[in-house]
Write a protein that holds these residues in place. Structure first.
Motif, PDB file in Angstrom:
ATOM      1  N   PHE A 152       0.846  -1.199   0.000  1.00 30.30           N
ATOM      2  CA  PHE A 152       0.000   0.000   0.000  1.00 30.30           C
ATOM      3  C   PHE A 152       0.875   1.239   0.000  1.00 30.30           C
ATOM      4  N   SER A 153       0.317   2.286  -0.575  1.00 28.83           N
ATOM      5  CA  SER A 153       1.110   3.514  -0.670  1.00 28.83           C
ATOM      6  C   SER A 153       1.292   4.154   0.710  1.00 28.83           C
ATOM      7  N   SER A 154       0.445   3.753   1.601  1.00 32.39           N
ATOM      8  CA  SER A 154       0.592   4.339   2.939  1.00 32.39           C
ATOM      9  C   SER A 154       0.265   3.255   3.950  1.00 32.39           C
ATOM     10  N   LYS A 155       0.881   3.418   5.148  1.00 34.70           N
ATOM     11  CA  LYS A 155       0.638   2.394   6.158  1.00 34.70           C
ATOM     12  C   LYS A 155      -0.828   2.454   6.627  1.00 34.70           C
ATOM     13  N   SER A 156      -1.387   3.714   6.765  1.00 38.55           N
ATOM     14  CA  SER A 156      -2.796   3.822   7.213  1.00 38.55           C
ATOM     15  C   SER A 156      -3.456   4.983   6.483  1.00 38.55           C
ATOM     16  N   TYR A 157      -4.706   4.894   6.214  1.00 40.02           N
ATOM     17  CA  TYR A 157      -5.454   5.943   5.535  1.00 40.02           C
ATOM     18  C   TYR A 157      -6.542   6.453   6.509  1.00 40.02           C
ATOM     19  N   SER A 158      -6.852   7.733   6.559  1.00 41.12           N
ATOM     20  CA  SER A 158      -7.998   8.207   7.392  1.00 41.12           C
ATOM     21  C   SER A 158      -8.969   8.946   6.481  1.00 41.12           C
ATOM     22  N   ILE A 159     -10.205   8.665   6.584  1.00 39.56           N
ATOM     23  CA  ILE A 159     -11.214   9.196   5.686  1.00 39.56           C
ATOM     24  C   ILE A 159     -12.351   9.786   6.514  1.00 39.56           C
ATOM     25  N   THR A 160     -12.858  10.911   6.077  1.00 41.94           N
ATOM     26  CA  THR A 160     -14.003  11.533   6.744  1.00 41.94           C
ATOM     27  C   THR A 160     -15.221  11.395   5.867  1.00 41.94           C
ATOM     28  N   VAL A 161     -16.371  11.084   6.412  1.00 44.94           N
ATOM     29  CA  VAL A 161     -17.599  10.892   5.616  1.00 44.94           C
ATOM     30  C   VAL A 161     -18.719  11.671   6.297  1.00 44.94           C
ATOM     31  N   PHE A 162     -19.511  12.384   5.454  1.00 43.54           N
ATOM     32  CA  PHE A 162     -20.722  13.040   5.995  1.00 43.54           C
ATOM     33  C   PHE A 162     -21.766  11.992   6.282  1.00 43.54           C
ATOM     34  N   GLU A 163     -22.533  12.302   7.243  1.00 48.18           N
ATOM     35  CA  GLU A 163     -23.477  11.259   7.643  1.00 48.18           C
ATOM     36  C   GLU A 163     -24.552  11.047   6.598  1.00 48.18           C
ATOM     37  N   ASN A 164     -24.888  12.104   5.872  1.00 48.93           N
ATOM     38  CA  ASN A 164     -25.993  11.923   4.940  1.00 48.93           C
ATOM     39  C   ASN A 164     -25.497  11.641   3.521  1.00 48.93           C
ATOM     40  N   THR A 165     -24.302  11.133   3.442  1.00 45.74           N
ATOM     41  CA  THR A 165     -23.750  10.865   2.112  1.00 45.74           C
ATOM     42  C   THR A 165     -24.541   9.768   1.422  1.00 45.74           C
ATOM     43  N   GLU A 166     -24.721  10.017   0.119  1.00 45.47           N
ATOM     44  CA  GLU A 166     -25.484   9.028  -0.655  1.00 45.47           C
ATOM     45  C   GLU A 166     -24.639   7.777  -0.849  1.00 45.47           C
ATOM     46  N   THR A 167     -25.395   6.729  -0.949  1.00 42.94           N
ATOM     47  CA  THR A 167     -24.686   5.474  -1.260  1.00 42.94           C
ATOM     48  C   THR A 167     -24.058   5.600  -2.637  1.00 42.94           C
ATOM     49  N   GLY A 168     -22.928   4.899  -2.743  1.00 44.56           N
ATOM     50  CA  GLY A 168     -22.276   4.897  -4.060  1.00 44.56           C
ATOM     51  C   GLY A 168     -21.375   6.088  -4.263  1.00 44.56           C
TER      52      GLY A 168
END
Length: 2011
Positions: A1981-1997
């Motif tokens: 992997f390009s990085s040992k760990s990835y962190s991602i933020t997601v909005f709660e009302n994000t649409e699927t897909g």
């Protein structure tokens, strides 16, 4: 003698006239040579005397008189004789000194240290000369006075005065010197010599060196030059002090002198070339202190000062009358002491002019020959005068008399009648049977006609006998047909003349057989030769068979086409059909003979046809075409179109000379350019050719053969030779300098000037390209490369002048010219035009020709025409040169390309070109609507938000149109009307109506039409997709993105940043949705930065269209944009050749510039990186010097002339370079094979071949082997050999292919001793020649022959030892050793007395005494033997002639007589008898009385010749007187000899009784064996008193000196007292005295008693030699004479007649079968041929028996016969196969491979001499055979190559001249390491997985080596970096991994492998190992760990984040 008084007798001329009584009446006169009257002749007697005129020898020393003798007949006849009178010298001249007084000054001589040591120093030489000759001129010198102290000495012979004492300055000596000659009386004269001694001159310190002017001096002088003659001057360079000269050496015999002070050389004594002709004098010069010397070379030139001298005073020769015309009579020889003089002999005169016709004299040799047959009866003596003269000035002559006596001969031999004789006898005939009778008659008479017959030869085995009188031949032995079926007897008939004449006849006797025997052919094989042109019916040959009955002949086989016919009865073969040598050259006929009994036998008849010149040459083609490059050097061979030598070829069906063709060029002009090889027909150039002068030659060639007559081809051949043009001419400008003016203002495209250049070459070679090389500052000008027109390119800021350098090139040569351009302002021109400028319009695309403007001048005179021209020509416009109308040419215009044209027109008046006006015509192109609108910034797509308001601008579309005006005015519309959308005319798409709710995500496709305003209008359409999106959808900043990046961009570099904005959303994420098939790009999820993550390759994928999606991370709404990524090419690809290797072949005849091949390389890059250039790489082989490569096209062509013989293959390295920076290259090998052209002449291995053959060699016998080789490999098997000349007799033939020379079928029976054959070898174009020198060992065909079988010569007794007795020279017509003769004397008696030399000259070994009975006539039996053992015989009978060496001998010691006084006057008193053992005049005796008292002479006289003393007066009164006196007997010899005897005569009175004998004389005959004591008779005298008897004793045996007989003193009984010997004394003459006493004194009476002694056979025959040594040659036919044995028997008559026979007791019984002896002559002959190899020596016992009546004596001798060798055995090699080895790298000529030898049973070296030749197995002439150190050795002559041939089988032929032998030499060639290994591939490529364990086999390398054994043992090793990971098996070449590989570390390994042979030679190959990937790496992997933020009302897909993993494996 000179100064003789008058009437001194000089010579008596004696002449005789054969006419009777005429001799008395001859008159003599001097007819020439006596102008001054020195001589007189008595006209009657012929006595020549002196006259009163004195002769002076010094004036003339020789007079030649011609005396004519005339008879007094009618008409008178005369003869002349020459008399040479030599004037003898008298001492009538005294010596004379050259000067009376000599005065000289000499430097003083110092006193020497030791008085005794002084040598005599020369002072001066005085010279006198005397005109006399001989002793009268010999001068002696002496010092008469002035030398009182003995200080001086003079050499008596030379006159050189010298001094032993010293002399000091101031002394003065005066000598008186006398010269005396040696004459009688002596004469003398004197001179004075004054010597002044002066001080030694002082030599100044600065004096010039003493030096002679020359070194050496060289003079010449005639030998006749007198004493004191000046020869020359020897001078020194000028000196201030006096110089004295002296000869110090080389002055042989003091012949020269030098002037003491002057240096003048003179002759001091008479010279004589015969003694010395060259002098080398050393002359010294001194000034008293210094001395120098020099050499003086004097050549004495011969003068003619000797008269030739004959070898004899007079020549007398006897010639038998039966000698043929042309017989050599005599050799007259003279000698001349002058060297170099050639003598000429002439027959001057003869006593009888008739004689001159009979003889001729060879002027050069002096040999006298008969010209006609002589006849004793016509003239038995010829007297000739011969003159000899030399050929110098003055001519000297001499004369001699030659007397030729013609001997009479027994002229007629018996002749046989009824010839030919042939008889037949049955083999069963009884002994004694008569076979036939021969009869001979003789035209002579008497004894000369009595004929006796004998069988001379051919009576082999004594089979027949002949009756000597009747001539009947009878059988003498039993005959046997099988051993001898025919006899050829030579029967001789001899007459009884002296010498007897005989003739022989051949008698053929056939021994016939019974009728039932088959016929027998006379030869095993018959051969014949016949011309091919013989007409039918010509005689060819005759075959004969012998049979009892008649034979019938027929041809049974071999008679091709019935060419021949045979006469069935005679066996004569004739031609029946025309023959043709070219069809059949020889026939082998089988001829059968059948007899009446039906029995048949066959024989072979070989018929060789003789080629005649019956075929003319024929050209193989009518037309011959050749080519030659104009660059070909002189003497180059012309070639054909196929690049082979150009040869004119004709054929001739004949052979040898008749087919040897000579080619000639007919036209004279062609000879200036070409020559044709007369024998091969190859044409070459004779001068340099030039295509530009003459490009094709046409001429004709004629051909003829060398036969007789010469035949020519019917028509000559036409020859066309094309000259190939080569780019050999430079282009040449028409001018070196061009000048032009440009008037401003000017315009682009205005022509300035046109430059012209020409090139003499033709075709593409003269295609010229022009360019401007210098001077074009600011690129103001351009030149049309083809036309050479220079035009203006840029008109801004023109300078006032330009100097352009213009270059023209034809691709090889270039040349330059200068163009000077002057820029001028336009002067105000007076001309006015209707307009200042003209405007014109033309519509585009129109092809009509349209007038644009008419330029018209205002106010111009009509008679001043104007001329118009366009300065900037354009093919669309033209101007009328005189009217000024400008119009178009009909070429359509395109406004979009160019919309206005400026035409500059120049207007000039006639003759005023410098005053020109310019006017501008502007042409405007009017637009036509010919371009559609074009949409730009495609593709279009648009997004519109769901809640957009009406009138919202969605997208702008834009179209452009290239036209102008209304045609470009664009109007937009929608194709279909839309509900929601509309478009403004300017291209804005607007929202017409808001969307409904369900319109979200709907995609509308609008079709927009753009239309222009043209007539008719043109339009274009485009689709615009419009998508309805949610309001939160991201919107990109730009409708699309485009970027260029280099293909080698670093990985992970950012390329582009795309950004989208979102009105609502918090965040946008970016992804690549498509367009990146190989995942080479990535986009940052958050930022939109595009990176490169995989390598890019322009060549694989030049552009990418990435679809980038921007997604709202909350709503998932997204939009897309296209990103165009275009790669920039980077030069990362090397050029690649289309082929792995290139191969071509080219003829070595190719001219420079010939294309060889084209190499092509391609480069995958683009642009400049893709451009490929070629170059040749220099390498060590220098091959690159021979070729050039076209930089652009890659065509390789020749740069030098190639030579296959130098280099057969060129390896070129070609490099391809691309145009990138830095450039990339690749290279490749080009192999060029040079194909052989016949451009080398063949060369013989030797210039001269020498060989020897025997004349007896058979047809087809091997003679020699010539070898040639040709540097051209293509010609090795094409060489043809021929004999050019030296074979005119066609004795030899040569094998065209192999060069073996043999004896031809046409050989002549007799060959020359020497042949020089010129041998030619040709390869069809070139030829060369060599000489074969064939020495022919003459066969021993001839026996030596003497010109006579008997010679009669005389020699004077008592001649000194070494006297030449006779010349018995034998001749032998054979050549060489077989013609070299040695002579041997057979008989022992002659051997003691004589010797013989190699010339047949016989000399005495001791003095001979004629009076010795055995020496009166001495026969010398001679054998002449040649080098081959053949012999000839003759007998030289030497008659010893008398010299007066015996005094007369009286019969009694004293004579007494008593006579009565009353006898009458003249009464005989007594006969005195004396005898002389000499003969002739030496034995003629004259008697005289010698008495002291006078009265004896008064009373008696003696008869001068009879010796009878008679009374002269009456004796009465003289009674009782006793007269005692002497009688002298004197012979008449010269000088005479005499003896005296005492005579007593008593005179008594007449009464006194005297005793008286009864008879006047008594005669008795007694046998020689009478017993001693026998009384022969009693002789008594009557007397009254008692008588006492006694025998007077004489001094010779005949006069009883030995007292053989005695008489009883009382009884008178005559009795034998001692033994008689008839052989010693045949007669006795005794004087018997009877004495009585009377008155105290004795009375005597005498009587003569003669006793004859009769012969008894009491002597044995004695052979003249014991043993006899004879030689005979083997294989000679029976009947050959071996030797003649001779015995003598001292008895007379039959007692001395000897018969010869073979002794019955022989060493071998074979002798009787082999030899016979002739009973009468003693000739030993052979009965069979002998074989030396069987027996080489025979000893024959021969008996001689006399024919005494009562008793016969026998003596034996032995004859030793040596059999001489003949070459009848062939040589034999000591081995059949010889083996040898040689290493291939031995440099030739190298060591001996084999030593050969042969054996030969023949004994003579000559017959064993063998020559060896290599006759096969050596096609390239690599071996030679030579005779070195007495051995024949085979060695290597040229380099060998085992790889080509490793084994040779050489055929060796050995010839001894007649026979040949053959052997084989096997040569094994040993290997040398001379070949590199050859690698199977140059590159090995293989791939191997990266997980392979160590030791895995990857590939196998292999190499081969042409050598063998260790030299070919190959071991492999690795070379270079990267090879340490691998290992190779050194023997097998297996390559294996050495440790595991890792692709990720290194995916490719490159290194080299080397294959090395046992000698260190190697080859190398490249190895490429590719490592294959194995999945051995985990993704990371390009990085040992990835962190991602997601909005709660994000649409699927919706995209939330992007993870990136990477795997370093491939695929």
């Amino acid at each position: 003698m000179e100064n003789s008084p008058k009437d001194v007798s000089i010579i008596q001329i004696n002449a005789a006239d054969p006419d009777s009584k005429a001799s008395d009446k001859l008159s003599y006169r001097i007819t020439s040579g006596n102008p001054q009257g020195f001589f007189a002749i008595n006209t009657k007697t012929g006595l020549v005397t002196t006259t009163s005129r004195k002769l002076d020898r010094e004036q003339q020393d020789e007079h030649i008189l011609e005396i004519t003798i005339t008879d007094h007949g009618v008409p008178p006849k005369s003869t002349t004789v020459r008399v040479i009178v030599q004037v003898l010298d008298e001492n009538d001249n005294r010596p004379l000194f050259l000067e009376k007084i000599y005065k000289i000054r000499l430097p003083e001589r110092e006193r020497p240290e030791r008085e005794r040591a002084t040598k005599r120093d020369p002072v001066y030489r005085v010279i006198a000369s005397d005109r006399d000759e001989g002793p009268n001129a010999e001068i002696s010198y002496s010092i008469e006075e002035g030398d009182e102290h003995g200080k001086f000495f003079i050499e008596p012979k030379t006159g050189l005065v010298s001094s032993k004492k010293f002399s000091s300055a101031g002394e003065y000596d005066i000598l008186t010197i006398k010269a005396v000659d040696n004459g009688r009386p002596q004469k003398s004269s004197t001179c004075r010599l004054h010597i002044e001694w002066i001080p030694k001159p002082e030599v100044p310190a600065d004096a010039a060196p003493l030096r002679f002017e020359e070194f050496p001096f060289s003079f010449s002088v005639m030998e006749s030059d007198p004493v004191a003659h000046m020869v020359g001057v020897v001078a020194t360079e000028s000196s201030d002090v006096p110089v004295w000269f002296e000869i110090t050496g080389g002055n042989y015999d003091s012949r020269f002198d030098v002037g003491k002070a002057s240096g003048t050389l003179i002759v001091a004594r008479p010279l004589d070339t015969e003694q010395k002709s060259n002098y080398n004098l050393t002359v010294e010069a001194t000034d008293g202190t210094r001395t120098v010397s020099t050499q003086v070379l004097i050549r004495v030139i011969d003068t003619n000062n000797h008269r030739p001298q004959f070898s004899q005073q007079v020549y007398v020769v006897n010639v038998p009358e039966d000698e043929p015309a042309g017989t050599e009579v005599l050799q007259i020889s003279a000698l001349d002491r002058d060297e170099k003089n050639k003598l000429t002999y002439t027959l001057l005169s003869s006593t009888d002019p008739f004689s001159l016709r009979k003889f001729r004299l060879d002027p050069g040799t002096g040999t006298l020959y008969t010209t006609e047959r002589l006849d004793h009866e016509t003239m038995h003596r010829h007297i000739l005068t011969v003159m000899v003269r030399d050929q110098d000035i003055p001519v000297k002559r001499n004369l001699v008399r030659v007397i030729v006596d013609v001997d009479d001969t027994n002229d007629n031999a018996p002749w046989f009648i009824g010839t030919p004789y042939s008889g037949r006898v049955f083999e069963s005939a009884a002994i004694g049977s008569a076979v036939l009778q021969v009869t001979a008659l003789d035209k002579d008479k008497g004894y000369n006609a009595e004929v006796i017959y004998s069988i001379d030869s051919g009576n082999i085995g004594n089979s027949f006998a002949i009756d000597p009188v009747l001539g009947t031949i009878t059988v003498a032995k039993e005959l046997e047909c099988s051993s001898k079926s025919s006899f050829e007897l030579i029967v001789k008939a001899s007459d009884n003349g002296a010498p007897p004449l005989s003739s022989t006849v051949t008698v053929n006797i056939e021994v016939t057989v019974s009728d039932n025997a088959a016929p027998r052919f006379t030869e095993k094989e018959f051969s014949a030769e016949v011309s091919e042109l013989a007409p039918p019916g010509s005689f060819v040959s005759m075959v004969t068979a012998v049979s009892q009955s008649s034979v019938f002949y027929q041809i049974k086989g071999g008679n091709i086409n019935n060419a021949f016919d045979i006469n069935p009865n005679s066996g004569v073969v004739v031609t029946q059909q025309p023959l043709d040598y070219e069809t059949t050259s020889e026939y082998k006929l089988i001829v059968q003979g059948t007899n009446m009994a039906g029995l048949a036998t066959n024989t072979t008849l070989l018929i060789h046809l003789k080629d005649e010149n019956d075929n003319a040459p024929v050209f193989t083609q009518r037309e011959f075409k050749g080519i030659i490059s104009e660059l070909a050097s002189i003497n180059s061979v012309v070639l054909t179109h196929e690049n082979t030598p150009f040869v004119i070829h004709a054929s001739d069906a004949d052979c040898d000379q008749n087919a040897r063709l000579i080619y000639q060029i007919v036209e004279p002009f062609a000879h200036n350019y070409f020559a044709i090889d007369s024998s091969t027909g190859a044409i070459r150039t004779t001068t340099a050719l030039d295509y530009e002068q003459k490009s094709v030659f046409r001429f004709t060639v004629q051909v003829h053969d060398l036969g007789m007559p010469r035949l020519f081809a019917e028509t000559p051949a036409n020859v066309t030779i094309e000259v190939i043009d080569v780019n050999d001419c430079s282009p040449i400008f028409s001018q070196e300098l061009y000048e032009a003016a440009v008037i401003v203002p000017t315009y682009k495209g205005v022509e300035v000037i046109q430059v012209n250049a020409t090139d003499l070459d033709s075709g593409p070679k003269s295609k010229l390209l022009f360019s401007i090389s210098e001077g074009n500052i600011g690129d103001k000008f351009k030149i049309d490369p083809v036309t050479g027109i220079i035009a203006i390119q840029n008109v801004t800021q023109l300078r006032s002048r330009y100097e352009l350098k213009v270059r023209v090139s034809d691709g090889r040569f270039a040349s330059a010219a200068t163009v000077k351009v002057t820029v001028k302002e336009n002067k105000e021109n007076k001309k006015k035009f209707t307009q200042e400028t003209y405007q014109a319009y033309i519509q585009e695309n129109s092809s009509d020709k349209k007038t644009l403007a008419v330029i018209a001048a205002v106010g111009n005179q009509v008679n001043e025409p104007l001329f118009y021209r366009i300065l900037n020509p354009d093919n669309r416009f033209k101007v009328s040169s005189t009217s000024g109308v400008v119009s178009t040419t009909g070429i359509p215009f395109d406004r979009e390309a160019q919309d206005t044209y400026d035409i500059i027109v120049e207007i000039t008046e006639e003759k005023k070109s410098d005053d020109a006006a310019h006017i501008l015509v502007t042409v405007n192109v009017e637009d036509v609507n010919d371009n559609k609108p074009l949409f730009v910034n495609l593709p279009y797509h648009a997004l519109v938000q769901m809640d957009a308001e009406e009138g919202h601008v969605i997208r702008q579309v834009t179209a452009v149109d290239k036209d102008i005006g209304p045609n470009a005015h664009i109007h937009y519309s929608l194709k279909e009307p839309e509900d929601h959308f509309e478009i403004s005319p300017s291209g804005e798409i607007l929202l017409k109506k808001k969307f409904e709710k369900d319109s979200l995500d709907t995609k509308f496709v609008l079709v927009v039409v753009a239309k222009d305003n043209g007539k008719p209008p043109l339009s274009a359409e485009v689709e615009v997709p419009v998508t309805v999106v949610n309001k939160a959808m991201p919107v990109f900043e730009r409708p699309f993105y485009s970027i260029e990046v280099p293909e080698n961009i670093q990985l992970h570099s950012p390329v582009l940043h795309v950004q989208a904005s979102d009105s609502e959303g918090p965040r946008i994420v970016y992804t690549i949705s498509e367009g990146d098939p190989f995942k080479q790009f990535s986009i940052d999820f958050n930022t939109g930065v595009i990176n490169v993550i995989q390598p890019l390759d322009f060549e694989a994928h030049p552009a990418y269209k990435l679809n980038i999606r921007a997604t709202d991370s909350l709503t998932g709404a997204h939009s897309e944009v296209f990103v165009d990524i275009i790669l920039e090419d980077i030069n990362d690809n090397a050029p690649v050749f289309l082929s792995n290797s290139y191969y071509a072949n080219i003829s070595e005849a190719s001219v420079i510039g010939t294309s060889v091949l084209q190499v092509v390389a391609r480069d995958s890059d683009m642009g400049n990186n893709k451009e490929v250039f070629y170059q040749l790489v220099e390498e060590r082989g220098k091959s690159s010097d021979f070729f050039t490569i076209d930089r652009d096209s890659g065509i390789i062509s020749t740069a030098q002339v190639l030579d296959h013989e130098e280099v057969q293959q060129h390896k070129l390295r070609v490099k391809a370079v691309d145009g990138g920076v830095p450039a990339l290259t690749s290279d490749i090998t080009v192999t060029v094979d040079v194909t052989d052209l016949n451009d080398n002449a063949p060369v013989f291995t030797e210039h001269t071949y020498e060989t020897t053959i025997s004349e007896l060699a058979p047809r087809g016998h091997f003679v020699s082997q010539v070898k040639a080789f040709d540097a051209d490999s293509s010609d090795i098997n094409k060489l043809e050999f021929s004999i050019i000349y030296g074979n005119e007799e066609q004795n030899f033939a040569i094998n065209k292919q192999t060069g073996a020379i043999v004896i031809s079928n046409h050989r002549r029976p007799h060959m020359q001793p020497f042949y020089n054959l010129s041998i030619s070898v040709s390869d069809g174009v070139f030829r060369n020649s060599a000489v074969v020198m064939v020495t022919v060992i003459g066969a021993n065909f001839h026996n030596p022959t003497f010109s006579q079988t008997e010679y009669l010569v005389e020699v004077v007794e008592n001649s000194p030892v070494g006297t030449l007795v006779a010349e018995a020279e034998a001749t032998d017509d054979d050549e060489g050793i077989y013609g070299q003769i040695t002579y041997h004397i057979v008989n022992d008696f002659a051997k003691d007395k004589f010797s013989i030399n190699g010339k047949g000259e016989i000399f005495t070994l001791e003095t001979l005494d004629r009076e010795n009975p055995v020496e009166k006539v001495i026969p010398i039996s001679l054998i002449a033997k040649d080098g081959g053992g053949k012999v000839g015989f003759c007998v030289v009978n030497v008659i010893v002639t008398d010299a007066n060496d015996n005094s007369p001998q009286f019969r009694a010691f004293e004579y007494k007589a008593t006579i009565a006084s009353d006898v009458p006057r003249g009464t005989s008193v007594l006969k005195i008898a004396a005898s002389d053992m000499d003969e002739g005049s030496n034995a003629d005796i004259e008697y005289s009385i010698e008495a002291d008292v006078e009265n004896v002479g008064e009373n008696f006289e003696i008869h001068k010749t009879s010796g009878v003393i008679v009374t002269k007066e009456s004796l009465i009164g003289l009674e009782n007187e006793l007269y005692a006196f002497f009688v002298k007997a004197k012979d008449t010899g010269n000088p005479p000899r005499h003896s005296v005897v005492q005579v007593y005569i008593r005179i008594v009175s007449s009464e006194t009784p005297l005793p008286r004998f009864a008879e006047t004389f008594y005669r008795y005959t007694v046998a020689e064996d009478l017993t001693i004591g026998t009384v022969i008779d009693i002789i008594q005298a009557e007397s009254g008193q008692s008588v006492v008897y006694s025998l007077a004793r004489g001094s010779t045996p005949e006069s009883n000196a030995d007292e053989v007989f005695v008489v009883n003193r009382d009884t008178g009984a005559l009795k034998l007292e001692k033994r008689l010997d008839h052989e010693m004394t045949k007669w006795y003459q005794l004087i018997l005295l009877a004495q009585t006493k009377h008155e105290n004194y004795e009375i005597v009476a005498s009587v003569n008693v003669n006793i004859q002694v009769k012969d008894v056979n009491d002597n044995k025959p004695i052979f003249e030699a014991e043993p006899y040594e004879a030689v005979t040659v083997e294989n000679l036919p029976s009947g050959t004479q071996v030797i003649q044995v001779k015995a003598t028997d001292l008895d007379s008559g039959t007692n001395g007649h000897i018969v010869y026979s073979l002794d019955l007791r022989q060493t071998s019984q074979e002798i009787f079968e082999l030899f016979a002896v002739h009973s009468e002559t003693g000739w030993v002959t052979t009965l069979k041929d002998l074989d030396r190899e069987k027996t080489e020596k025979y000893v024959i016992s021969v008996l001689a028996t006399d024919q005494g009546d009562m008793v016969q004596h026998v003596t034996g001798t032995s004859v030793e016969v040596m059999v001489a060798d003949v070459n009848d055995n062939s040589p034999r090699f000591t081995a059949e196969i010889y083996k040898g080895t040689v290493s291939e790298d031995d440099p030739p000529p190298s060591g001996v491979i084999a030593i050969l030898s042969t054996t030969d049973e023949d004994s003579e070296n000559l017959n064993k001499q063998v020559n060896y030749f290599i006759t096969g197995g050596d096609p390239l002439g690599q071996f030679a055979i030579e005779h070195l150190q007495n051995e024949w050795k085979v060695y290597v002559r040229k380099p060998l190559d085992r790889e080509v041939t490793d084994n040779y089988l050489l055929n060796i032929t050995a010839s001894d001249g007649i026979f040949t032998a053959k052997a084989v030499v096997e040569v094994k060639v040993l290997d040398a390491n001379d070949n590199d290994p050859v690698c199977e591939k140059s590159i090995y490529s293989e791939s191997v997985p990266e997980d392979s364990p160590a030791g895995r086999l990857i590939l196998q390398v292999s190499a081969t080596d042409a050598d063998i054994r260790s030299n070919a043992q190959i071991s492999y090793e690795l070379q270079g970096a990267g090879s340490e990971l691998f290992i190779i098996d050194s023997d097998t070449g297996e390559l294996k991994t050495f440790q595991p590989l890792d692709r990720e570390e290194q995916d490719e390994h490159r290194f080299r492998v080397r294959a090395v042979d046992g000698g260190g030679r190697y080859c190398e190959a490249e190895i490429h190992v590719t490592v294959e990937d194995i999945n051995d790496n985990l993704p990371q992997f390009s990085s040992k760990s990835y962190s991602i933020t997601v909005f709660e009302n994000t649409e699927t897909g919706t995209f939330v984040g992007k993870l990136l993993a990477n795997d370093i494996d491939a695929g």
